[in-house]
Write an enzyme that holds these catalytic residues in place. Structure first.
Site, PDB file in Angstrom:
ATOM      1  N   ILE A   1      -4.354  -5.082   1.329  1.00 28.34           N
ATOM      2  CA  ILE A   1      -4.918  -6.409   1.384  1.00 28.34           C
ATOM      3  C   ILE A   1      -6.458  -6.127   1.121  1.00 28.34           C
ATOM      4  O   ILE A   1      -7.142  -5.588   1.733  1.00 28.34           O
ATOM      5  CB  ILE A   1      -4.667  -7.371   2.708  1.00 28.34           C
TER       6      ILE A   1
ATOM      7  N   HIS B   1     -12.870  -0.080  -0.462  1.00 21.66           N
ATOM      8  CA  HIS B   1     -11.608   0.628   0.011  1.00 21.66           C
ATOM      9  C   HIS B   1     -10.544   0.032  -0.745  1.00 21.66           C
ATOM     10  O   HIS B   1      -9.558   1.054  -1.152  1.00 21.66           O
ATOM     11  CB  HIS B   1     -11.779   0.541   1.476  1.00 21.66           C
TER      12      HIS B   1
ATOM     13  N   CYS C   1       1.259  -2.099   2.078  1.00 24.05           N
ATOM     14  CA  CYS C   1       0.610  -3.635   1.713  1.00 24.05           C
ATOM     15  C   CYS C   1      -0.725  -3.162   1.730  1.00 24.05           C
ATOM     16  O   CYS C   1      -1.176  -2.780   2.937  1.00 24.05           O
ATOM     17  CB  CYS C   1       0.960  -4.618   2.694  1.00 24.05           C
TER      18      CYS C   1
END
Length: 155
Positions: free
Chosen positions: A83, A89, A81
């Protein structure tokens, strides 16, 4: 006319799951979904499933490459995951992980199921890890099972 379609039963399939520890509060749900699908729908023998944990999503492609080169597995499921934050980045990790996994799949002729979430916020990640939007780990496992059987039929 010949039609090739994969089913989901893969009793003797050998499957590796590579899961990132970063954002583990999401990834553990993805892993649970994938394992549930492999065991209950794919009827995969638990002894034929290998789980490998890595630090983050950017480390997943190298690990998947090594697993693919070992020739010990029929498919690999990549779970993680990423986010979105306030910096660039996010784009680097998300893009390079996807690119690396596709490259491994094509160079090694092995299905690599993409179960790395790329979300704008934590709420979207939660929704895709077993809430409103289903479980993308389970979906990746389904994809791996189907591709194992499609490739067997093509051979």
């Amino acid at each position: 006319m010949q039609i090739i379609e994969g089913n989901l039963i893969a009793h003797d399939a050998r499957i590796a799951i590579v899961v990132s520890r970063f954002n583990s509060f999401i990834n553990e749900h993805l892993l649970s979904g994938a394992l549930d699908v492999l065991k209950r729908q794919g009827e995969v023998n638990e002894d034929n499933i290998t789980v490998v944990r890595v630090p983050g999503a950017i480390e997943i492609p190298l690990t998947v490459k090594k697993l693919a080169q070992s020739k010990k597995f029929d498919a690999i499921v990549a779970l993680g995951c990423v986010i979105r934050g306030a910096t660039y980045h996010f784009e680097i990790v998300a893009n390079e992980s996807a690119k690396g996994l596709t490259q491994v799949m094509l160079e090694n002729n092995i299905p690599v199921a993409f179960g790395i979430l790329t979300t704008d916020n934590i709420d979207q990640a939660v929704q895709r890890a077993g809430s409103k939007a289903g479980n993308k780990g389970a979906e990746a496992a389904l994809s791996a099972l189907e591709m194992i059987n499609v490739l067997k039929q093509i051979q």
